[in-house]
Structure formats: C-alpha cells, structure tokens
Design an enzyme around this catalytic site. Structure first.
Site, PDB file in Angstrom:
ATOM      1  N   GLY A 174      17.950 -13.458   4.409  1.00 34.36           N
ATOM      2  CA  GLY A 174      18.122 -15.110   5.387  1.00 34.36           C
ATOM      3  C   GLY A 174      17.936 -14.728   7.070  1.00 34.36           C
ATOM      4  N   ASP A 232       0.508  -1.217  -0.238  1.00 34.94           N
ATOM      5  CA  ASP A 232      -0.035  -0.299  -0.227  1.00 34.94           C
ATOM      6  C   ASP A 232       0.668   1.420   0.350  1.00 34.94           C
ATOM      7  OD1 ASP A 232      -2.314  -1.443  -0.015  1.00 34.94           O
ATOM      8  OD2 ASP A 232      -3.008  -1.364   2.105  1.00 34.94           O
ATOM      9  N   THR A 233       1.567   1.647   1.177  1.00 30.16           N
ATOM     10  CA  THR A 233       2.660   3.197   0.932  1.00 30.16           C
ATOM     11  C   THR A 233       3.373   2.741   1.132  1.00 30.16           C
ATOM     12  OG1 THR A 233       2.076   1.998   3.468  1.00 30.16           O
ATOM     13  CG2 THR A 233       0.389   3.188   2.361  1.00 30.16           C
ATOM     14  N   ARG A 234       4.885   1.705   0.856  1.00 34.48           N
ATOM     15  CA  ARG A 234       6.082   0.667   0.795  1.00 34.48           C
ATOM     16  C   ARG A 234       6.830   2.152   0.181  1.00 34.48           C
ATOM     17  NH1 ARG A 234       9.648  -2.758   2.603  1.00 34.48           N
ATOM     18  NH2 ARG A 234       7.217  -4.468   2.442  1.00 34.48           N
ATOM     19  N   GLU A 250       2.329  -8.263  14.115  1.00 34.07           N
ATOM     20  CA  GLU A 250       2.562  -7.552  14.183  1.00 34.07           C
ATOM     21  C   GLU A 250       2.189  -6.151  14.736  1.00 34.07           C
ATOM     22  OE1 GLU A 250       5.990  -6.419  10.365  1.00 34.07           O
ATOM     23  OE2 GLU A 250       4.604  -4.570  11.444  1.00 34.07           O
TER      24      GLU A 250
END
Length: 1120
Positions: A53, A23-25, A87
C-alpha cells in the site's frame, strides 16, 4: 565502478539492489541478497522492504538516497522494464551528486549489449520508442544511463560458477564499504537454514541488557558453529563501540607464543590498529583489561578448546564494560558450565530438505535418487555436504554410484581431519572407549553399555561424560548411546589404520572384515572385539550401499541389549530414575518373524583359537561348526542371535560372561544341570520358540536381568529363580503358554520390574510360599490360591468370555516391586490387597476384562503411572493416589464414572479418557443424566415447564473430554455449579428479559449485553439463566471430524469486580440447517449478585482439537 566517500547524512542501508524480478528474483538475486546479509551488508530489495500500500516509487527513491552502494544486476530482460530503467537513472543521478558507489553486475548478458543497447536491449528499446514516442527525452535518459553504467566496468559472470561469482561480489562490496577499517568477516556465499539458526543468537545480542553476557555456541566439528558466529558478528558488530573476532584459537594457541599473538590481535582490533607490542601473557592481560573497561565491546572467540585460552585472552569477566557481549564457539558444551548466566546455543545438523538443497548447490541438480543416501550419510553436517557435493560436481553417474559403495572411505580427508581434532584431544583411556563404542555399542542402552564396559577395565561413566562434553557421543531421550554417522566412520577409520592390509591384526573387526578373518583363520590375540551380522552383510553386499544412514535412522527396532523404543514410550517416566530398568524391555527383532538368513560360507570354531584376548563377540545368524574347546575363554559379552544348537555344550566356556544374549535361538534346554557363572548379570533368551523351561540359575547369583520375551512354548520358570537375590528385572512378555510360575518368586527382594504381558495361561499353585513376611497367616496363604490354567480356547463359545487364569495377590509378589505389567492377562478381578505393594510406581492392567478396580488402589502412595487402556468391561475408576502423573484409560467402552479426589488430578484424567464413549461423570467436575431424572425444581429454574412435549426428542451430544459423540434423549449437564441442557430450537424463549441478536455471526465474533439488576431491597438473587442459539456453519463430511468451536459464556459483575467464564464439557450438535438451544442456569452465592449490580455478559469461542476437518458454529442470538 565508482568508490564511495563518507556520506554527509546517515545511511539506512549499506546497499541497494536493483534487478529485474522476473529474471532473477528467486534465483541469482536471492542468493546474492542472502550472501550480502550474511556478510553483514544490510541490503534493500523492494519485496523485503516496502510495505503493501505504500508509494513504491517514492519509497525506492528514498531507499536509493539512504544506501551507500547500489548494485545493479543486468539480466537479459532488464531493459524491458520501465521501472528498472527509472531506478537506474535515479542511481546514476545520485552518483553524480554524492559520489555514490555503483556496482554493475552483468548476469548472463554482455556489457556491450548494455552499453550499445544491442541484442535483447535493442528489442526492448524498440518497444519503448513506440510506446513513449511523445517522451523521447525519457528514453534518451535511459540510454545515457545504460552507457554510463556500462563504462564503470563492473563484474561479468561469464563462465564462472555462480557461487564463486557471488563470493567475489560480496568481498569487493565489503572491502569498498569498509576500506578504512574492514571488520566484516568472509562467510560462504550460499548458506542454508542460517536465518533461524542465527536468530536466537541475534536476539541475545540485542536484548538490551546492561549485564556482561557470554554465549557459548557448541556442537560437533563441521556443524557450522563458526559460520553462525560470523554471521551474527557481521550483523551486530557496528552496534558496539569496539569489536573483535579471534578465529582458530585452538590452533593458534598451540603455536609458539600463540596466546600472546591472539592478545595482540584483540588489542589491535579494539584500538583500531594502534596497539603496541606485547611480550608476555601477563602484560597482554593487563593491557586488555584497560582496553575493555571503558567501552561496550563485542568479542567473538572461535574454537576455544579449554578455559586457559579463554582466561588468557579475557581474564575476568568482571573487567568488561556493562552491556558487552562475548561469543564463544567450542566443541565442548561443558566448557563454561561453571560460569553463571551463560547462554547456551547447541548447533544441530541441517534437516534433510536443507541438506539436499546445500548438497545440490555444490554437486549439481542431477541424480536425485543417488543424492538422498549420500545426504543421509552426512547427517546434516554442512562441511560434509559441501566437500562431498563438490567432489561429485560434474561427475558421471557411475562415479556417484561408486561413492555410495564406499561412503565411510570417501568422507575421509578434509572431513575426517576436522572431526579428528576432537578425538585427538582425548586421553588414551577415552580414545579406547570411543573406539569400542563406535564399533559395538551404538544404539545400546547406557546402563547395559556401562555394565559391560566396566568389566573391560574402563571408567565408563566418567569416560562417557567426557565424550558427550566433546560432542563425540550423544545420550538420546531413550538413554541410548548414539553417535553421528561421520564420527562412527571416523572411529572405524582409525581402527583400519591399525593394520590397513591385515584385519586380523586390528583390535576390533566387524562384518566383511570379520567374515574374512573367520574364513581365512587369520585372527590374532590382538582382537578384542568381533561383530558379524550375516543379514546386514548380505544386504550390504547385494545393494552395495551402506544402509545404516545417519544416526537418526540407523538402529534396529531391537538392540543387542533388548531395548525397545515402543516399550520405552510406554514406561518413559522411569527414565528419571538413577537406573534405567526399562532399558531391558524388548520387541521382536526384525528377523524374528522371518526365517534366519544362512551364510553361504561355513565357519569353524578353530577360527577363534588364536583370539585369546577376545572380550566382545557379536554374531547374528552365524553358523559355526566344530568343538567349542577352541572358543575364547575370556568373553565378557556374547551376543549370538540365531544360535542353532538345542543346548549349550559343556565345553563352551561361559565363566567370565557378564552378558549372554541368545535371542532367536534354537535352544530347547539352555544347559544341562547347573552352570557356575558367577559374573553373569544379563541373560536374554527372547524369541527362543523351542525353549520349554528356564535353566537352573542357582549358579548365577549375580544375575540382574532375565529376559524371556516371546518364548511362546515356555511352560515353566525354574524354581532356582528364587536364589537370584540380585535380580532386578524379569520380562515374561508374550509367554502365552507359561503355566507354572515359581513358588519362590516372592523371595526376590531386589526385583523391581515384573512384566507378565499377555501371559494368559499362567497359573500359580495353592502352596505358594511367602517369604520375608513374619506376619503371614493361614488366611494370607489361602489368598494365594489361583485357578488352574484352563485352555478356554478349546471351545469357540468360551473364547469371548473373561478368564480367571491369573489371579495374583500382592502376597504372591515381591513387596519391593516398582513396576508391574499384567496387561492382556485376562484378569477378571484385581487383587483387593494390591495396595500393599507400597513401592509400586508403574502399574499396567490394560486389555483385561475386569469390571472394577480395587478400592484400595488409592493406597499405592508412590504410584506414578496407571494404564487401563482397552479394559472394555471397566465401569468405574476409583480415587487415585495423588502421586499419579500419567493415567490412560483409552477406549474403555463401558466406563461411566471416574472418582476424582483432588482438583490437580483433573488435568491428568482429562488426557486419559479418550474414546470412553459412555463416560457420564467425573466426580466433582461434570455429570450428565437424562433430563427426565433431573430434579423438578432445577427444571423449573431453567424455564422448562412441559417436559412431556419434548420427552421423545433425541439430540446428538459431543464430548470434548472423550472426543466422542452420543445420540440419545435430552440430557442435563451439571458442571462447576452450572446446570445446562441442549435441545432443538431456533430462538431465545420469550421469558428471557434481555436478548442480543448476532445475526449469523461466526462464533469468534463477540457480542455482549450490559444489564443493571433492578435495585429491589427485598430481592434475593438465587441465580441467572442464559440461552445461546447456534447452528452449524459448514459441513465437510459425515464423520464428525473437526476443530470444534465450543461456545463460551462470560459473565462479569462490573460492580463487584467478579468474573466467571464457562465452556461446557459436552454440547448438543445441531443437525444440518437446524438450530440448537443451550439453556444454562448459574447458581450464585448470597453476595455475588445483588440488586443494583451492573453485569456484562458476552459469548466467545473456544477451539477444541478434534482430528482433521473443521466445523464452525454460528451464533444467532443469546439472552439472559
């Protein structure tokens, strides 16, 4: 929104940023992240902090635990990500246990949709319930977390601008993080190009030095000095025991007790608000000394105007505790030059793409075609881009177009107010000088400008330095005066303020205003300078766009002083001298090869009648009728391009002129008889195609520069030139029909630069007189005889033959010459006594058909530059004097040998033999020859016994020194005591004792052999043979354009600690799908290689630049 308490553990991050990447990165979240970082709020986001990794889930949980604040950006698709919801649960759990601060941001989503899971959130949870129907407790945790976080309030974008929204977020986060003592500084939330601009300052702050450091960040007003200092301060202040940022020092110090107020603020910052009252400067200095002695501090002093302000605040640098740092922002780059060990950081403008990005952020994304000229006018100044962009936000296209028509006016206001601070700080003398330069001298050579301005009663050199120190003027790499476009706009705006309604009452007028003054006869004695450029005026009127752009692009190819960038590049070494003699070289002005632009409105000489104080008059393609008795009599500089008269009238007063520029004129005879012009120093008649002879110059004894470039019908130079004992520069470039050279040229004791470029018909009489040489003999006089000018072009057959029209000897030239250009003069031989020109520093002989250079060229002990480009018949270059720094012999197709007398000349020679395809030898460096002519003993040493079997073999050789290829019989290469040959072959010959197979390894992969030499007592080792088998890796085209990997052989005597590395100057290039053998024989001295020694041999690679595409080499095997 919850408030944080001081954490019980050390936090790694100030903030954790949670968001839905798709959406907003790359948009809102990226802008928010950058704004937080710039404000000194160290922020975690997964794409910056997690290494590839790693266990991402564990890393995120750790980052949340080690952050003081969590910022959650809710967007329409946030709830569709299980990752984001996990999160969120972790963040809310930490909030319950540690009173962790949580800031919800509702970006393009209603808080009620988050709280009640409606809208897009409802659709997302419908999918989650179907997918996790056996883990409904997890789904319920997500729902609860969303309800709880929505109840915190947070911030909603709504109809606000994103930039202001981000600014508010950063301010709230900063205040909450440092609610006890807020040291973070507010900066603009949207910055462009900040990372690399602040990088150097950050590195200086983190250098770990125990010394007290002072950094000066300097540049013009509005360029971003304060923003850079604030950003660096925000990112580093917490690393010091105390810190303070004192803003607006210049303005504050002008207030009553302003310096005492600044002292009080500094102490308050360093003592956490506990500072006591200060009543005078001396008391403040004493208290500051006590405060900074005992701890390592970071102090930033913003907008320092003079040393008095610096000393009043910090006194002596020695007071500061070791490791302390001081950052100073100033417009004056010279401010602390007297202080040692100051780090200087000059702030340059934004690049064009950066400027477009910043402008578009404030103005909106539309009208890109209109944005570019607006951005160019701002010249990379962030303040101007922000103000201009904001003023056009949401405006219609016609408003943007109107802005383009009046750029110099639209930038007034806030922008001009900031810029004018530097101007207002100048003394009256420097103000007047600045205005003169802004109107008439931008793009002009410094020496020319100084020559003219000195006669206008300026202390020019001192004044120019003052302007440079204050960032109002720039001396570029070509020694030209340049100025930022906004500074020029400011200067011209100040001139308009002198008489807003009546240009005739201003001190300086130009173009449209100048045209009106001349047309309406409104000129007055107030006017000191007038410029009218008809081609530019027509262009401006037709396009309604001021097309000069920024100072980076706004200059003509040739300026009023006759300067030229291409010539300057050719003669650039001389810029180090105290006088820029090369400033006067010129190329054709843009209007030279096109018909003059005629003005529709005719002007009359009576328009100048009242301009009694006019000193500078610059006209371009202006037609004026009438008698010249009304013309100003006090002119110092007259530049009149396209002067239409065939001769200058006798009633045209020239007596006070310092510089007369009549380029592109219709002159056939400059003036009749002798004109007494005692002050004239510069005369430029270039591109005057009707001119047949130069005028009688005996009445101009102070003439220093005579420029006659491209006077294609000029046939002779008047003998009166011999009277010009102050003449320094004479340019006769492209005077193709010049046939008579003055006999008395050798009498010019001051002449230092002589340009005879493409004077292919020039001849000198046998009666040449040599003055100032008491030892001249009859033999010397005979040397002066030159062949008469013969127009060989009359027959087609003779066109291709070398001509001997110009055969100068040094005796015919002034012995004090520093620069001599005789390029493209069809010289069939070079004077043998050229070395007697002992002062010569620059010599250009390019484009001539001679076969060899004088063997005495090594006698030119001061020669720094030698140009021999396109001398296609030249076969050998003799030894050069050790003073030579620049050498070019590009595309000398017949060149075979270069004699090299000193090892340090090798680097100079290597750069100068590009495309010399027949070069086979550089003395004492390398030599190639057919294998059949190599000594038979060497052939045996390298292991070749049957030359007849390979005698007809041809191989293509590539030479990295000349960047050429050449196909022919097998060649032997002698280089650095190593003999090599290249021939087709697919394996190391059987007689090689030691072999290392590398398969089809790329050249960059190393493989090695370790060998112990048999310890025979009577064995005397003469040398070592090596063989490398290689092939092409990839072929991209047939043009042989590549970055070539040359094989390198490394040989190391491990026993004696000796090492040799060799890359050949030329190699054989294998055909497709074929291999090539490189056989080499290494000669060693008696003690370098002995029985029992352990040696190590390996093959490496060496990348050589070769135009564009790439060829890679593969090594199959090598042997010893």
């Amino acid at each position: 929104m919850s408030n944080p308490k001081s954490p019980n553990h050390q936090c790694t991050y100030d903030a954790f940023l949670s968001f839905r990447g798709t959406d907003t990165r790359k948009g809102f979240t990226d802008h928010l992240y950058r704004a937080l970082e710039v404000a000194g709020i160290h922020t975690f986001r997964d794409d910056d902090e997690i290494e590839r990794g790693a266990n991402i889930s564990a890393e995120l949980q750790k980052a949340i635990q080690e952050s003081r604040v969590s910022i959650i950006v809710f967007s329409k698709d946030y709830a569709s990500s299980r990752w984001c919801l996990d999160e969120l649960v972790t963040i809310m759990d930490r909030r319950e246990t540690n009173e962790h601060m949580v800031m919800p941001i509702f970006y393009d989503v209603d808080p009620s949709h988050v709280r009640n899971q409606t809208g897009n959130f409802e659709e997302a949870f419908a999918r989650h319930q179907q997918r996790f129907n056996k883990e409904m407790d997890k789904v319920e945790k997500w729902r609860k977390a969303l309800r709880d976080v929505a109840d915190l309030g947070g911030m909603v974008l709504g109809d606000r601008y994103e930039s202001q929204f981000i600014q508010d977020i950063v301010e709230i986060i900063g205040n909450e993080l440092d609610h006890t003592w807020n040291r973070r500084l507010r900066v603009d939330p949207y910055l462009v190009g900040m990372d690399y601009r602040v990088k150097g300052l950050n590195m200086w702050l983190e250098d770990g030095s125990s010394d007290v450091g002072v950094a000066v960040v300097y540049g013009m007003g509005g360029i971003g000095k304060t923003t850079i200092a604030k950003t660096a301060y925000n990112q580093n202040f917490y690393k010091f025991q105390g810190s303070s940022f004192l803003a607006d020092i210049r303005a504050t110090s002008e207030l009553p007790n302003g310096l005492v107020h600044l002292q009080r603020n500094l102490l308050s910052d360093l003592q956490n608000g506990k500072a006591k009252e200060i009543y005078n400067l001396n008391e403040g200095i004493t208290k500051i000394e006590r405060a900074i002695r005992c701890k390592r501090v970071l102090i930033a002093l913003d907008d320092v105007d003079n040393l008095e302000q610096f000393n009043a605040i910090l006194g002596m640098r020695e007071w500061l505790h070791p490791g302390s740092k001081i950052i100073i922002t100033t417009r004056h780059g010279h401010l602390l030059k007297a202080h040692e060990n100051c780090a200087m950081f000059k702030v340059e403008g934004l690049h064009e793409d950066e400027s477009l990005e910043l402008f578009s952020w404030h103005a909106g994304k539309g009208y890109m075609d209109l944005s570019r000229p607006l951005v160019q006018h701002c010249g990379g100044v962030p303040l101007a881009l922000q103000v201009l962009g904001s003023s056009l936000f949401g405006k219609a296209a016609d408003v943007w177009k109107n802005a383009l028509q009046s750029l110099d006016v639209i930038t007034e206001g806030k922008i001009q107010k900031i810029l004018r601070i530097s101007f207002d700080s100048l003394q009256d003398h420097d103000k007047r000088l600045f205005l003169h330069i802004a109107c008439f001298f931008i793009g002009k050579d410094k020496y020319f400008s100084t020559t003219v301005l000195d006669e206008c009663e300026f202390a020019t050199n001192i004044g120019i330095q003052n302007l440079v120190d204050r960032g109002l003027l720039i001396i570029d790499g070509f020694n030209k005066l340049t100025m930022h476009q906004l500074h020029q706009d400011m200067g011209r705006g100040i001139i308009r303020e002198e008489s807003p309604e009546d240009p005739g009452k201003r001190t300086r007028v130009w173009n449209k205003d100048a045209s009106n003054v001349l047309r309406k006869l409104t000129g007055t004695e107030t006017i000191k300078g007038l410029m009218l450029n008809i081609p530019m005026l027509i262009k401006d009127e037709s396009s309604k766009i001021i097309s000069s752009g920024s100072n980076r692009k706004g200059f003509h190819a040739e300026d009023y002083d006759g300067n030229c960038s291409s010539s300057r590049r050719q003669l650039g070494f001389f810029s180090r001298q105290s006088i820029s003699f090369f400033s006067w070289l010129s190329i054709s002005f843009s209007s030279t090869n096109s018909p003059p632009v005629s003005n529709e409105v005719g002007f009359k000489t009576e328009a100048f009648r009242k301009m009694r104080n006019l000193e500078l008059l610059l006209l371009d393609n202006v037609k004026i009728s009438g008698g010249y008795e009304d013309f100003p009599k006090n002119l110092i500089w007259l530049s009149w391009r396209g002067f239409t008269l065939k001769s200058i009238p006798t009633n045209f007063h020239l007596e006070n002129l310092i510089a007369l520029d009549l380029r592109n004129s219709s002159l056939q005879h400059v003036w009749k008889g002798t004109r007494f012009l005692p002050r004239l120093k510069i005369l430029n008649l270039s591109h005057s195609h009707g001119l047949v002879t130069t005028p009688d110059l005996s009445g101009s004894p102070n003439l220093e520069r005579l420029i006659l470039e491209d006077c294609i019908n000029l046939k002779e130079v008047d003998e009166s030139i011999g009277d010009l004992q102050k003449l320094v520069f004479l340019n006769l470039k492209d005077c193709k029909n010049l046939m008579k050279f003055p006999i008395r040229i050798s009498m010019l004791r001051s002449l230092q630069i002589l340009i005879l470029y493409d004077c292919s018909n020039l001849g000198l009489p046998a009666s040449m007189i040599v003055k100032n040489q008491s030892d001249s003999t009859l033999s010397d006089m005979k040397k002066l005889s030159l062949l008469s000018a013969v127009k060989l072009w009359q027959s087609i057959g003779s066109w291709v033959l070398p001509r001997k029209n110009l055969q100068l000897t040094s005796a015919s030239l002034p012995h004090f010459l520093k620069s001599l250009t005789m390029a493209y003069c069809n010289l069939s031989e070079i004077p043998s006594d050229l070395s007697s020109l002992s002062s010569l520093e620059y010599l250009s002989l390019s484009g001539n058909p001679f076969l060899s250079l004088s063997v005495n060229i090594n006698g030119l002990s001061k020669l720094q530059t030698l140009l021999l480009d396109y001398c296609t018949n030249l076969e050998m270059i003799p030894e050069l004097p050790p003073s030579v720094e620049t050498f070019c012999a590009l595309k000398c197709a017949s060149l075979k040998r270069v004699l090299l007398n000193l090892p340090n000349m090798l680097k100079i020679i290597r750069r100068g033999v590009y495309k010399c395809e027949n070069l086979v030898e550089i003395q004492n460096v390398f030599k190639t020859r057919p294998l059949g002519s190599v000594d038979i003993e060497m052939i045996k040493d390298i292991g070749l016994f049957n030359l007849e079997s390979i005698g007809s073999t041809k191989v293509e050789m590539l030479n990295y020194l000349t960047c050429t290829r050449r196909k022919g019989p097998l060649q032997g290469l002698d280089e650095c005591g190593i003999f090599s040959t290249f021939l087709p072959g697919s394996k190391v010959p059987d007689w090689f004792c030691y072999k290392s197979s590398m398969g089809n390894s790329e050249l960059s992969e190393l493989s090695e052999l370790s060998i112990t030499i048999p310890p025979h007592l009577n064995l005397k080792i003469r040398g070592l043979n090596a063989c490398v088998v290689y092939a092409q890796d990839e072929v991209r085209d047939k043009g042989l354009r590549f970055d070539l990997c040359f094989p390198i052989l490394h040989i190391s005597n491990e026993t004696k600690g000796l090492k040799w590395t060799y890359v050949p100057a030329t190699i054989g290039f294998p055909k497709e799908k074929e291999h090539m053998l490189w056989l080499s024989h290494w000669r060693f001295a008696n003690d370098e290689l002995e029985g029992g020694d352990e040696i190590r041999v390996w093959v490496g690679d060496k990348t050589r630049v070769w135009e564009r595409n790439k060829y890679n080499m593969l090594i199959k095997e090598f042997g010893i």
